[in-house]
Design a protein around this motif. Structure first.
Motif: not given
Length: 198
Positions: A126-130, A138-152
């Motif tokens: 899911d690299n496109a979501d980060w 070092g490298l700081l990764f941030k999510s852009t979308a969507p949220p990480i679903g429950g139990l996912s």
């Protein structure tokens, strides 16, 4: 509920017991059935509604996915970090994790990458979501979308190149405390040993 029978013993079946938890904002029907030795039965139903607004239940942890840790000098491999949500609510806001530099290895991130190669074969990532920010440490990764679903999970592939023969280091991925409304900071870091053959 209370059931009485003047003649026989009673056997109970039920959907819930005292101490069970119920979801916030929903109505749950609780059913109890009493049956005596003669086969007579009686049923009791009641609804439990929980009002209010609770904080989301989110527990994130990083996990390395099937990437071999032994390199030859000059070799590049995909190292996949799986950001797991162990509880039922989706993450809230941005999720971020940090991967520090390791001497003897170079790390890169390709946001267009959709498939990574691990020891068991190819997996979707899911690299496109980060997004990644290259810091001096070092490298700081941030999510852009969507949220990480429950139990996912969300899968992030980092391309790691071995630069120095005969070296062994710990590659560490650490989620920021409270990121994405994470409720448990005790499992926010994971280490993978990387080594380069002579």
């Amino acid at each position: 509920p209370q059931f009485t029978d003047p003649c026989d013993n009673l056997m109970y079946t039920f959907t819930h017991v005292s101490g069970d938890l119920f979801p916030v904002g929903e109505t749950t029907t609780v059913t109890w059935i009493a049956t005596d030795d003669s086969g007579n039965s009686a049923e009791c139903n009641f609804d439990v509604t929980v009002n209010g607004d609770c904080a989301p239940e989110v527990d994130l942890t990083p996990v390395y996915v099937g990437s071999p840790g032994t390199f030859t000098a000059g070799q590049t491999r995909d190292v996949v970090v799986r950001v797991r949500n162990l509880l039922s609510d989706p993450t809230q806001g941005t999720v971020q994790f940090f991967v520090p530099n390791n001497g003897g290895f170079t790390k890169a991130f390709d946001p267009a990458l959709t498939t990574a190669t691990v020891s068991s074969g190819s997996i979707s990532v899911d690299n496109a979501d980060w997004t990644v920010t290259v810091l001096g440490t070092g490298l700081l990764f941030k999510s852009t979308a969507p949220p990480i679903g429950g139990l996912s999970s969300s899968y992030v592939s980092i391309q790691v190149t071995a630069d120095t023969p005969g070296i062994s280091v710990n590659m560490q991925s650490t989620l920021s405390n409270g990121t994405g409304e994470d409720n448990n900071n005790a499992n926010n870091s994971r280490i993978k040993i990387l080594s380069v053959t002579n």
